[in-house]
Design a protein around this motif. Structure first.
Motif, short mmCIF file in Angstrom:
data_model
loop_
_atom_site.label_atom_id
_atom_site.label_comp_id
_atom_site.label_asym_id
_atom_site.label_seq_id
_atom_site.Cartn_x
_atom_site.Cartn_y
_atom_site.Cartn_z
N LYS A 254 -2.28 8.48 -5.52
CA LYS A 254 -1.48 8.30 -6.71
C LYS A 254 -0.04 8.01 -6.31
O LYS A 254 0.58 8.76 -5.56
CB LYS A 254 -1.54 9.55 -7.59
CG LYS A 254 -0.87 9.38 -8.94
CD LYS A 254 -1.07 10.63 -9.80
CE LYS A 254 -0.43 10.47 -11.17
NZ LYS A 254 -0.64 11.67 -12.01
N ASN B 193 0.64 5.01 -10.98
CA ASN B 193 -0.47 4.11 -10.68
C ASN B 193 -1.26 4.62 -9.48
O ASN B 193 -0.73 5.31 -8.62
CB ASN B 193 0.05 2.70 -10.38
CG ASN B 193 0.63 2.03 -11.61
OD1 ASN B 193 0.20 2.30 -12.72
ND2 ASN B 193 1.62 1.18 -11.40
N LYS B 194 -2.53 4.24 -9.42
CA LYS B 194 -3.38 4.63 -8.31
C LYS B 194 -3.71 3.42 -7.45
O LYS B 194 -3.94 2.32 -7.97
CB LYS B 194 -4.67 5.27 -8.81
CG LYS B 194 -4.47 6.62 -9.45
CD LYS B 194 -5.80 7.25 -9.88
CE LYS B 194 -5.58 8.63 -10.49
NZ LYS B 194 -6.87 9.24 -10.92
#
Length: 241
Positions: free
Chosen positions: A140, A145-146
């Protein structure tokens, strides 16, 4: 952004690092058949099958590079399912390997010897159901956002006589430093910058490599102060016209 050069700040004792072995995390999975442990003949014990695979993998010849060394493949963990297996023959087993990568090795070339071994052993044992793949990591970011990708980090190595390396060494020597040109023994994020993005990269940092990830890791203040001067020297070397 795509920089012209990258400096890896990992420990180098103020020496100039021009390469390293990469790293891959490999998953070996075996699929068995569950049964009550009072009647094991009705199942297929995935752990027993895995043990045979592990022994054969240890016989595989490792790759070698004259500068970087061996493409080591070492078993790092093993898990079975169900766990705890109370009176149940395990139907699944996962082994994880740490594979040190050399220059020129690809995802395909790294997996091929293992895939060939699985095909050979499966042909001799119809009950053996197994597959091999790269582990997938997910992180992460600070943005929320990942990012996700296979754990495959290439090895890299530059010629010690390359202009951008010699320019740095010459500038540091003018400043009174005596850097050796050598390589890292562990994996750094140079795997991305040099190995994948093909950006000219060196390693230069304070402290000793063998202190990394140890309980009492430390940096001598003398080296910390000196490396800031060295970084100034690097910028001088790379911005001269």
């Amino acid at each position: 952004m795509r920089p012209d050069y990258v400096v890896i700040g990992e420990a180098s004792e103020l020496n100039v690092k021009i390469g390293q072995r990469g790293r891959a995390e490999i998953k070996l999975e075996v699929f068995g058949k569950p049964a009550h442990s009072a009647n094991p003949e009705k199942g297929i014990n995935a752990v027993y099958k895995m043990c045979k695979l592990i022994e054969e993998i240890r016989k595989l010849k490792v790759t070698h590079h004259d500068v970087l060394g061996d493409g080591i493949m070492e078993l790092t963990d093993i898990k079975s399912s169900p766990y705890p297996g109370a009176s149940v023959v395990p139907e699944y087993c996962l082994a994880t390997y740490d594979r040190r990568l050399l220059t020129g090795e690809t995802k395909e070339s790294v997996l091929k010897p293992l895939q060939d071994l699985l095909a050979k052993m499966s042909s001799a044992d119809p009950e053996l159901k197994a597959k091999v793949s790269f582990a997938v990591g997910e992180e992460k970011c600070y943005t929320g956002n990942k990012i996700k990708g296979e754990r495959f980090f290439p090895g890299w190595l530059y010629d010690k006589d390359a202009d951008f390396i010699q320019a740095v060494v010459l500038e540091l020597r003018k400043m009174g430093y005596t850097p050796e040109i050598t390589k890292y023994n562990f994996c750094t994020n140079g795997s991305h910058y040099a190995g994948e993005a093909k950006i000219k990269t060196i390693g230069l940092g304070p402290s000793r490599e063998n202190l990394a990830h140890t309980k009492n890791e430390y940096i001598d203040l003398d080296q910390l102060f000196k490396v800031t001067e060295c970084y100034y020297g690097v910028m001088q070397a790379w911005t001269k016209k």
